[in-house]
Motif scaffolding. Structure first.
Motif, PDB file in Angstrom:
ATOM      1  N   ASP A  98     -12.835  -0.372   7.570  1.00 36.14           N
ATOM      2  CA  ASP A  98     -11.391  -0.122   7.860  1.00 36.14           C
ATOM      3  C   ASP A  98     -10.739   1.161   7.901  1.00 36.14           C
ATOM      4  OD1 ASP A  98      -8.871  -1.383   8.225  1.00 36.14           O
ATOM      5  OD2 ASP A  98      -8.450  -1.819   6.154  1.00 36.14           O
ATOM      6  N   ILE A  99     -11.395   1.714   9.093  1.00 37.16           N
ATOM      7  CA  ILE A  99     -10.530   2.994   9.184  1.00 37.16           C
ATOM      8  C   ILE A  99      -9.094   3.351   9.701  1.00 37.16           C
ATOM      9  CG2 ILE A  99     -13.103   3.659  10.119  1.00 37.16           C
ATOM     10  CD1 ILE A  99     -11.958   3.622  13.021  1.00 37.16           C
ATOM     11  N   ASP A 100      -8.979   4.419   9.415  1.00 34.95           N
ATOM     12  CA  ASP A 100      -7.254   4.796   9.903  1.00 34.95           C
ATOM     13  C   ASP A 100      -7.180   4.992  11.393  1.00 34.95           C
ATOM     14  OD1 ASP A 100      -6.515   4.972   7.153  1.00 34.95           O
ATOM     15  OD2 ASP A 100      -6.903   7.011   7.148  1.00 34.95           O
ATOM     16  N   VAL A 101      -6.169   4.080  11.822  1.00 38.60           N
ATOM     17  CA  VAL A 101      -5.894   4.424  13.337  1.00 38.60           C
ATOM     18  C   VAL A 101      -4.197   4.623  13.535  1.00 38.60           C
ATOM     19  CG1 VAL A 101      -7.595   2.816  14.088  1.00 38.60           C
ATOM     20  CG2 VAL A 101      -5.456   1.823  13.658  1.00 38.60           C
ATOM     21  N   LYS A 102      -3.990   5.106  14.625  1.00 39.48           N
ATOM     22  CA  LYS A 102      -2.488   5.421  14.564  1.00 39.48           C
ATOM     23  C   LYS A 102      -1.380   4.449  14.147  1.00 39.48           C
ATOM     24  CE  LYS A 102      -2.071   4.633  19.621  1.00 39.48           C
ATOM     25  NZ  LYS A 102      -1.506   5.369  20.919  1.00 39.48           N
ATOM     26  N   GLN A 103      -1.910   3.030  14.401  1.00 39.56           N
ATOM     27  CA  GLN A 103      -1.004   1.893  14.008  1.00 39.56           C
ATOM     28  C   GLN A 103      -1.048   1.551  12.357  1.00 39.56           C
ATOM     29  OE1 GLN A 103      -1.131  -1.247  16.760  1.00 39.56           O
ATOM     30  NE2 GLN A 103      -0.762   0.078  18.278  1.00 39.56           N
ATOM     31  N   GLY A 104      -1.907   2.351  11.858  1.00 40.71           N
ATOM     32  CA  GLY A 104      -2.017   2.019  10.239  1.00 40.71           C
ATOM     33  C   GLY A 104      -3.596   2.032   9.834  1.00 40.71           C
ATOM     34  N   THR A 124      -6.932   9.772  17.764  1.00 41.84           N
ATOM     35  CA  THR A 124      -6.801  10.386  16.440  1.00 41.84           C
ATOM     36  C   THR A 124      -7.936   9.520  15.754  1.00 41.84           C
ATOM     37  OG1 THR A 124      -4.940   9.181  15.939  1.00 41.84           O
ATOM     38  CG2 THR A 124      -4.837  11.512  16.997  1.00 41.84           C
ATOM     39  N   ALA A 125      -8.420   8.250  16.075  1.00 42.40           N
ATOM     40  CA  ALA A 125      -8.812   7.411  15.255  1.00 42.40           C
ATOM     41  C   ALA A 125     -10.026   7.883  14.347  1.00 42.40           C
ATOM     42  CB  ALA A 125      -9.583   6.181  16.080  1.00 42.40           C
ATOM     43  N   VAL A 126     -10.344   7.798  13.213  1.00 42.78           N
ATOM     44  CA  VAL A 126     -11.385   8.469  12.240  1.00 42.78           C
ATOM     45  C   VAL A 126     -12.641   7.498  12.673  1.00 42.78           C
ATOM     46  CG1 VAL A 126     -11.830   8.850   9.872  1.00 42.78           C
ATOM     47  CG2 VAL A 126      -9.564   8.629  10.597  1.00 42.78           C
ATOM     48  N   LEU A 127     -13.180   8.173  13.683  1.00 44.60           N
ATOM     49  CA  LEU A 127     -14.507   7.821  14.450  1.00 44.60           C
ATOM     50  C   LEU A 127     -15.229   8.814  14.916  1.00 44.60           C
ATOM     51  CD1 LEU A 127     -15.696   4.754  14.593  1.00 44.60           C
ATOM     52  CD2 LEU A 127     -14.492   4.635  16.816  1.00 44.60           C
ATOM     53  N   ASP A 128     -16.655   8.828  15.115  1.00 43.65           N
ATOM     54  CA  ASP A 128     -17.252  10.027  15.551  1.00 43.65           C
ATOM     55  C   ASP A 128     -17.871   9.567  16.931  1.00 43.65           C
ATOM     56  OD1 ASP A 128     -19.301   8.324  14.535  1.00 43.65           O
ATOM     57  OD2 ASP A 128     -20.047   9.847  13.234  1.00 43.65           O
ATOM     58  N   VAL A 129     -17.632   8.478  17.479  1.00 46.23           N
ATOM     59  CA  VAL A 129     -17.877   8.080  18.854  1.00 46.23           C
ATOM     60  C   VAL A 129     -16.746   7.896  19.913  1.00 46.23           C
ATOM     61  CG1 VAL A 129     -19.888   6.987  17.850  1.00 46.23           C
ATOM     62  CG2 VAL A 129     -17.849   5.639  18.260  1.00 46.23           C
TER      63      VAL A 129
END
Length: 514
Positions: free
Chosen positions: A433-439, A475-480
């Motif tokens: 459940d990563i952080d995204v711009k919508q929460g 900006t999603a906390v994802l390395d792909v």
């Protein structure tokens, strides 16, 4: 239970696969003629309204599938047995917006000490925003999931049991115990370890019968808590199937090995508990006023097939195993989450040809793994010198972070990786459940649709936008660069190439709408 009017229309291009029988394989039993068939009433009938059946009903209703759940018990169970939701199940509840409701009724506990009750803390940095165990009364989770399904439009009928059924190219005709006939496109057996649906289907249930049995119940005691705690510590050094734990309001949860293997249909008596407590602890602790008493064995069985034509199995109807590690309810709920969107896609008419087959291909190996790890844990519960020596060795090995982490991820199901073919390690795994711009990511999955998370801002869901949501978020906390998520949160594709993405959209979500 009243339900809103159904809005889904039966899919006209939904054709059943014909399973031809050879030898002792399961058979498709077909009515003599179409004239004798009841009219089609539902898309799916689910036998059993436990956690698996209720979760499956809700998942289907997210896609406007007409659902009826039939449950043989007239009322939900009244006794309060605490069950534990593991990390992956907690994540699934968060994906559907159910977690806050469950948290109101549950108690969060550290995610450690699961494997064979070896008391090791969870490793640091488990890859989940929900790295805890949620203890919750089983009647509460069943009620909340049933209410969720009903709010979405599922019908639930209690006091109804499936007595027989026949299936054909277009659907399944179900006969209830009172003689009423119902008809649906599919039937799913979520009716427990003694599943009538599985038996009628003729699917084998190989494995091992119970060799040992354990008594479990809740009751009051007649001695001070300090005396109980001292005796539990003493015996618990070698016997991991024995405990008395305060449960609140003067009651204790009592677990003690049974004298032998009895008839599980016959509940134990208070005297059975007293005798076994005296045998093992030298005292019966003055137990009295039981709230409920039950027994469980270590039978371990796995259905040979999860699907025959238009009839499927999920939860305990497909697999049973000892409760060590607390995986049973979780395994069933996760079955429902895997099956729901696939069966809905089949009914709605957009499923790729082999999509429904992936239910067994993905979930059968997961159940095999659970059965194996519970077999291993039960051996480690033995008081014999050999298993105790292995237990001591494993206890030492679990001081290594890699070993402890591997076992925790296995028990809590966050280590599952489905085989989606060649690709990065993330492919086939669930996305946290990563952080995204919508929460938070899981807040975008409440509708049970796929999701394209695009950090490049150059990709598109195109003709699949009726089944797949899109989020452009550099900006999603994802390395792909981009991921395609299935409705169950597993990563179906990774990359930044639109053509490759389109191929995988077709693989999982069928032909584009335009």
């Amino acid at each position: 239970m009243d339900s809103p009017q159904f809005t889904a229309e039966p899919s006209s291009n939904d054709t059943a696969e014909r399973d031809v029988t050879v030898g002792d394989a399961p058979r498709l039993r077909s009515p003599a003629s179409g004239a004798d068939r009841a009219p089609l009433m539902f898309d799916v009938i689910i036998a059993g309204c436990g956690p698996t059946g209720a979760m499956l009903a809700a998942e289907l209703r997210l896609h406007d599938v007409r659902v009826l759940v039939v449950e043989k018990e007239t009322e939900p169970v009244s006794f309060v047995r605490i069950v534990g939701l593991h990390i992956r199940s907690i994540e699934l509840m968060a994906m559907r917006g159910l977690l806050d409701r469950l948290l109101e009724h549950g108690r969060q506990r550290p995610a450690g000490g699961f494997f064979a009750a070896i008391n090791k803390p969870a490793p640091q940095g488990l890859d989940s925003a929900h790295a805890y165990l949620l203890g919750i009364p089983q009647p509460v989770i069943v009620r909340l999931l049933e209410e969720h399904a009903a709010q979405l439009g599922a019908q639930v009928r209690r006091g109804c049991a499936v007595a027989d059924f026949e299936q054909d190219d277009e659907g399944v005709t179900i006969q209830l115990a009172d003689g009423e006939q119902l008809r649906s496109r599919y039937l799913v057996g979520c009716d427990g370890g003694r599943s009538q649906v599985r038996k009628l289907l003729g699917v084998g249930f190989p494995g091992e019968p119970s060799r040992t049995e354990t008594l479990m119940g809740e009751m009051e005691v007649g001695v001070p808590q300090a005396e109980i705690a001292a005796k539990v510590r003493e015996i618990g050094e070698t016997n991991k199937r024995f405990w008395l734990r305060p449960f609140g309001e003067g009651a204790y949860s009592v677990v003690v090995p049974a004298a032998g293997v009895g008839d599980r249909a016959e509940p134990p008596t208070l005297e059975d508990f007293k005798q076994q407590l005296r045998t093992i602890a030298g005292t019966d602790f003055g137990v009295h006023s039981p709230r409920w008493l039950s027994r469980f064995g270590d039978a371990t069985r796995l259905a040979e097939r999860y699907r025959v034509g238009r009839v499927l199995l999920a939860g305990d109807a497909a697999h049973i195993h000892p409760p060590t590690g607390g995986q049973g309810l979780n395994l069933g709920v996760q079955d429902a989450f895997n099956l729901g969107w696939k069966l809905a896609a089949q009914i709605r008419g957009w499923a790729p040809k082999t999509l429904l087959d992936t239910y067994q291909a993905e979930r059968h190996p997961v159940a095999e793994d659970v059965l194996d790890n519970t077999r291993a844990q039960m051996e480690l519960h033995s008081t014999e010198p050999g298993p105790q020596a292995v237990r001591r060795l494993l206890t030492e090995l679990m001081d290594f972070d890699e070993v402890n982490r591997y076992l925790i991820e296995k028990i809590t199901a966050i280590g599952i990786r489905y085989d989606f073919g060649e690709g990065p390690d993330l492919l086939g795994r669930r996305l946290p459940d990563i952080d995204v711009k919508q929460g938070h990511l899981y807040g975008l999955l409440h509708r049970g649709r796929g999701l394209l998370l695009d950090r490049t801002e150059r990709l598109a869901a195109g003709g699949w936008s009726d089944r797949v949501d899109y989020l452009a978020d550099p900006t999603a906390v994802l390395d792909v660069p981009g991921v395609l998520l299935r409705p169950d949160g597993h990563v179906a594709w990774i990359g930044d190439d639109q053509q490759a993405l389109d191929d995988h959209l077709s693989r999982w979500f069928g032909k584009p709408a335009n």
